[in-house]
Design a protein around this motif. Structure first.
Motif, PDB file in Angstrom:
ATOM      1  N   THR A  35       1.004  -0.908   0.003  1.00 34.58           N
ATOM      2  CA  THR A  35       0.099  -0.006   0.212  1.00 34.58           C
ATOM      3  C   THR A  35       0.807   1.169  -0.512  1.00 34.58           C
ATOM      4  OG1 THR A  35      -0.002   0.259   2.350  1.00 34.58           O
ATOM      5  CG2 THR A  35      -1.691  -1.351   1.591  1.00 34.58           C
ATOM      6  N   ILE A  36      -0.148   2.247  -0.187  1.00 33.53           N
ATOM      7  CA  ILE A  36       1.163   3.666  -0.350  1.00 33.53           C
ATOM      8  C   ILE A  36       2.046   3.732   1.520  1.00 33.53           C
ATOM      9  CG2 ILE A  36       0.895   6.543  -0.478  1.00 33.53           C
ATOM     10  CD1 ILE A  36       0.752   4.912  -2.862  1.00 33.53           C
ATOM     11  N   ASN A  37       1.090   3.694   1.600  1.00 39.26           N
ATOM     12  CA  ASN A  37       1.495   3.398   3.663  1.00 39.26           C
ATOM     13  C   ASN A  37       2.585   2.755   4.052  1.00 39.26           C
ATOM     14  OD1 ASN A  37       1.701   4.210   6.259  1.00 39.26           O
ATOM     15  ND2 ASN A  37       0.389   2.344   6.720  1.00 39.26           N
ATOM     16  N   ASP A  38       2.570   1.238   3.197  1.00 40.79           N
ATOM     17  CA  ASP A  38       3.619   0.816   3.499  1.00 40.79           C
ATOM     18  C   ASP A  38       5.424   1.409   2.168  1.00 40.79           C
ATOM     19  OD1 ASP A  38       2.298  -1.481   4.563  1.00 40.79           O
ATOM     20  OD2 ASP A  38       1.989  -2.644   2.101  1.00 40.79           O
ATOM     21  N   LEU A  39       4.823   1.682   1.642  1.00 35.62           N
ATOM     22  CA  LEU A  39       5.949   2.142   0.514  1.00 35.62           C
ATOM     23  C   LEU A  39       6.502   3.186   1.441  1.00 35.62           C
ATOM     24  CD1 LEU A  39       6.936   1.990  -1.902  1.00 35.62           C
ATOM     25  CD2 LEU A  39       5.954   2.883  -3.149  1.00 35.62           C
ATOM     26  N   GLU A  40       6.099   4.010   1.616  1.00 35.22           N
ATOM     27  CA  GLU A  40       6.393   5.093   2.548  1.00 35.22           C
ATOM     28  C   GLU A  40       7.354   4.640   3.481  1.00 35.22           C
ATOM     29  OE1 GLU A  40       2.817   7.628   4.634  1.00 35.22           O
ATOM     30  OE2 GLU A  40       4.226   9.592   4.899  1.00 35.22           O
ATOM     31  N   ARG A  41       7.298   3.566   4.043  1.00 31.04           N
ATOM     32  CA  ARG A  41       7.730   2.917   5.492  1.00 31.04           C
ATOM     33  C   ARG A  41       8.863   2.703   5.446  1.00 31.04           C
ATOM     34  NH1 ARG A  41       5.389  -0.745   7.283  1.00 31.04           N
ATOM     35  NH2 ARG A  41       3.264  -0.536   6.672  1.00 31.04           N
ATOM     36  N   LYS A  42       8.998   2.507   4.017  1.00 27.45           N
ATOM     37  CA  LYS A  42       9.881   1.291   3.284  1.00 27.45           C
ATOM     38  C   LYS A  42      10.664   2.509   2.830  1.00 27.45           C
ATOM     39  CE  LYS A  42       7.947  -3.092   0.891  1.00 27.45           C
ATOM     40  NZ  LYS A  42       8.751  -4.520   1.330  1.00 27.45           N
ATOM     41  N   ILE A  43      10.310   3.781   2.251  1.00 30.92           N
ATOM     42  CA  ILE A  43      11.349   4.573   1.619  1.00 30.92           C
ATOM     43  C   ILE A  43      11.973   5.185   2.810  1.00 30.92           C
ATOM     44  CG2 ILE A  43      11.059   7.060   0.722  1.00 30.92           C
ATOM     45  CD1 ILE A  43       8.945   6.062  -1.216  1.00 30.92           C
ATOM     46  N   LYS A  44      10.981   5.416   4.178  1.00 30.79           N
ATOM     47  CA  LYS A  44      11.904   5.978   5.062  1.00 30.79           C
ATOM     48  C   LYS A  44      13.179   5.528   5.550  1.00 30.79           C
ATOM     49  CE  LYS A  44       8.265   8.747   7.692  1.00 30.79           C
ATOM     50  NZ  LYS A  44       7.753   8.595   7.412  1.00 30.79           N
ATOM     51  N   ASP A  45      13.367   4.318   5.652  1.00 32.08           N
ATOM     52  CA  ASP A  45      13.990   2.963   6.041  1.00 32.08           C
ATOM     53  C   ASP A  45      15.817   3.041   5.093  1.00 32.08           C
ATOM     54  OD1 ASP A  45      12.330   2.448   7.714  1.00 32.08           O
ATOM     55  OD2 ASP A  45      12.130  -0.059   7.665  1.00 32.08           O
ATOM     56  N   LYS A  46      14.975   3.223   3.703  1.00 30.42           N
ATOM     57  CA  LYS A  46      16.111   2.395   3.058  1.00 30.42           C
ATOM     58  C   LYS A  46      17.045   4.138   2.346  1.00 30.42           C
ATOM     59  CE  LYS A  46      15.020  -1.676   1.534  1.00 30.42           C
ATOM     60  NZ  LYS A  46      14.371  -2.317   0.196  1.00 30.42           N
ATOM     61  N   ILE A  47      16.148   5.314   2.829  1.00 33.82           N
ATOM     62  CA  ILE A  47      16.441   6.305   2.268  1.00 33.82           C
ATOM     63  C   ILE A  47      17.035   7.689   3.062  1.00 33.82           C
ATOM     64  CG2 ILE A  47      15.697   8.652   0.199  1.00 33.82           C
ATOM     65  CD1 ILE A  47      16.303   5.582  -1.351  1.00 33.82           C
ATOM     66  N   ASP A  48      17.680   8.229   2.575  1.00 35.68           N
ATOM     67  CA  ASP A  48      17.912   9.015   3.522  1.00 35.68           C
ATOM     68  C   ASP A  48      16.772  10.258   3.591  1.00 35.68           C
ATOM     69  OD1 ASP A  48      19.889   7.743   5.206  1.00 35.68           O
ATOM     70  OD2 ASP A  48      22.000   8.652   3.666  1.00 35.68           O
ATOM     71  N   ASN A  49      17.440  10.537   2.873  1.00 36.00           N
ATOM     72  CA  ASN A  49      16.527  12.315   2.325  1.00 36.00           C
ATOM     73  C   ASN A  49      14.422  12.522   2.568  1.00 36.00           C
ATOM     74  OD1 ASN A  49      17.132  10.966  -0.597  1.00 36.00           O
ATOM     75  ND2 ASN A  49      15.734  11.905  -1.175  1.00 36.00           N
ATOM     76  N   LYS A  50      14.019  12.620   2.607  1.00 33.58           N
ATOM     77  CA  LYS A  50      12.583  12.355   2.528  1.00 33.58           C
ATOM     78  C   LYS A  50      12.072  12.731   1.758  1.00 33.58           C
ATOM     79  CE  LYS A  50       8.270  13.659   4.651  1.00 33.58           C
ATOM     80  NZ  LYS A  50       7.350  15.523   4.918  1.00 33.58           N
ATOM     81  N   ILE A  51      10.880  11.947   1.135  1.00 31.82           N
ATOM     82  CA  ILE A  51      10.272  11.959  -0.410  1.00 31.82           C
ATOM     83  C   ILE A  51       8.793  12.097   0.560  1.00 31.82           C
ATOM     84  CG2 ILE A  51       9.411  11.196  -2.001  1.00 31.82           C
ATOM     85  CD1 ILE A  51      12.217   9.624  -2.373  1.00 31.82           C
ATOM     86  N   SER A  52       8.103  13.224  -0.591  1.00 28.86           N
ATOM     87  CA  SER A  52       6.898  13.902   0.839  1.00 28.86           C
ATOM     88  C   SER A  52       5.716  12.654  -0.012  1.00 28.86           C
ATOM     89  CB  SER A  52       6.661  15.156  -0.358  1.00 28.86           C
ATOM     90  OG  SER A  52       6.069  14.821  -1.163  1.00 28.86           O
ATOM     91  N   LEU A  53       5.078  13.044   0.810  1.00 29.79           N
ATOM     92  CA  LEU A  53       3.260  11.848   0.496  1.00 29.79           C
ATOM     93  C   LEU A  53       3.351  12.181  -0.571  1.00 29.79           C
ATOM     94  CD1 LEU A  53       1.857   9.513   1.672  1.00 29.79           C
ATOM     95  CD2 LEU A  53       0.858  11.103   2.840  1.00 29.79           C
ATOM     96  N   ALA A  54       2.887  13.304  -1.258  1.00 29.44           N
ATOM     97  CA  ALA A  54       2.248  13.539  -3.033  1.00 29.44           C
ATOM     98  C   ALA A  54       3.296  13.199  -3.363  1.00 29.44           C
ATOM     99  CB  ALA A  54       2.365  15.544  -2.515  1.00 29.44           C
ATOM    100  N   THR A  55       4.710  13.414  -3.526  1.00 27.67           N
ATOM    101  CA  THR A  55       5.112  12.925  -4.355  1.00 27.67           C
ATOM    102  C   THR A  55       4.683  11.087  -4.778  1.00 27.67           C
ATOM    103  OG1 THR A  55       7.096  14.715  -4.129  1.00 27.67           O
ATOM    104  CG2 THR A  55       7.939  12.321  -5.344  1.00 27.67           C
ATOM    105  N   ILE A  56       5.090  10.335  -3.315  1.00 27.51           N
ATOM    106  CA  ILE A  56       5.190   9.160  -3.870  1.00 27.51           C
ATOM    107  C   ILE A  56       3.243   8.867  -3.986  1.00 27.51           C
ATOM    108  CG2 ILE A  56       4.263   7.116  -1.771  1.00 27.51           C
ATOM    109  CD1 ILE A  56       6.261   8.515   0.150  1.00 27.51           C
ATOM    110  N   TYR A  57       2.972   9.609  -4.160  1.00 27.80           N
ATOM    111  CA  TYR A  57       1.170   9.157  -4.817  1.00 27.80           C
ATOM    112  C   TYR A  57       1.725   9.804  -6.433  1.00 27.80           C
ATOM    113  CZ  TYR A  57      -1.733   7.968  -1.017  1.00 27.80           C
ATOM    114  OH  TYR A  57      -2.321   7.570   0.150  1.00 27.80           O
ATOM    115  N   ASN A  58       2.163  10.701  -6.501  1.00 23.41           N
ATOM    116  CA  ASN A  58       2.228  11.036  -7.973  1.00 23.41           C
ATOM    117  C   ASN A  58       2.945   9.513  -8.230  1.00 23.41           C
ATOM    118  OD1 ASN A  58       1.288  12.952  -7.444  1.00 23.41           O
ATOM    119  ND2 ASN A  58       2.724  14.453  -6.942  1.00 23.41           N
ATOM    120  N   THR A  59       4.110   9.147  -8.184  1.00 21.40           N
ATOM    121  CA  THR A  59       5.153   8.607  -8.362  1.00 21.40           C
ATOM    122  C   THR A  59       4.534   7.050  -8.833  1.00 21.40           C
ATOM    123  OG1 THR A  59       6.848   9.744  -7.206  1.00 21.40           O
ATOM    124  CG2 THR A  59       7.478   7.336  -8.262  1.00 21.40           C
TER     125      THR A  59
END
Lengths: 132, 132
Positions: A35-59
């Motif tokens: 889910t988008i929520n799952d992906l958001e957490r995965k990104i937080k874990d693996k990536i140093d910089n922040k990616i905004s939620l809107a960008t995750i949806y867009n992408t």
DNA sequence: ACACCTGTTTAGAACCATTATAAACTGCGA
DNA sequence: TCGCAGTTTATAATGGTTCTAAACAGGTGT
């Protein structure tokens, strides 16, 4: 750099965020559901910089439109996506809300006899609900 | 009064609202698909007194739990329900978002070869997406 | 290397289907 | 008829998703 190419070839500008999301989604041995929520957490874990939620949806939507992701038709409060874009189906465990892949070879051929004129079949998706 | 019996037999108190919603849902020649929003409008048209939105939600969920309605697994911003509770499948026209019934005889038998131990199959639902 | 243009990202607000709340109401058995 | 548990109701709250509009960043041309 393989993702930069892939993105450019499909008409998506290869931004830092998109490449990083590609890495989270596609640098894996196995495909997976999220889910988008799952992906958001995965990104937080693996990536140093922040990616905004809107960008995750867009992408995710952009990738789905390009065919790099598939939406899984299921009734849930959240939308499920799949990194496995091959034809395949799903078990859905009603007890814990988990999805399990059903390979195409696990399901006999499906023969749709009815036709709607002017329309063609884009996909056939089977959802098998499981209970205890 | 047939609905009073039906409701009582399944452990639902036959309130005025539930009986009226039964009439809207089941007093029809053909089965149909609907969203809560659709149902709300149908009720407004056919019934003189008002039924609150919360009651419509409650009732639809109660009926679904009792097996009088089925949720259709589809990705949409609204949840779709079906008054046809026989085993059957759906076409989903991506262009206009319309659902069309696929009778069981329109789809060859579906053979699920994989088994998950401790779980049994509750339902098998096929969604055939259509495009132009 | 620079500037520019357009596509992209961003934080936050807005949206809207659905669910929760808590008070009023009602079917029904005693 | 009384009383209670189950229901209904208006309204508020929730939460996933989309919108907004300002800041930012690839990529092309100079």
């Amino acid at each position: 750099m393989k993702y930069k190419e892939k993105l450019r070839n499909s008409g998506l500008r290869p931004t830092k965020q998109r490449v990083q999301i590609c890495e989270v989604l596609f640098d894996t041995e196995k495909t997976f559901h999220f889910t988008i929520n799952d992906l958001e957490r995965k990104i937080k874990d693996k990536i140093d910089n922040k990616i905004s939620l809107a960008t995750i949806y867009n992408t995710v939507h952009a990738f789905e439109k390009k065919g790099y992701l598939k939406q899984i038709p299921i009734n849930s409060n959240q939308t499920y996506f799949d990194t496995n874009i091959n034809d395949h189906h799903h078990f859905y465990d009603l007890k814990d809300g988990k999805l399990i892949d059903l390979e195409n070879s696990d399901v006999g051929p499906i023969n749709i006899k009815k036709k709607i004129n002017g329309k063609k079949i884009k996909s056939i998706e089977v959802l098998v609900k499981l209970e205890d």
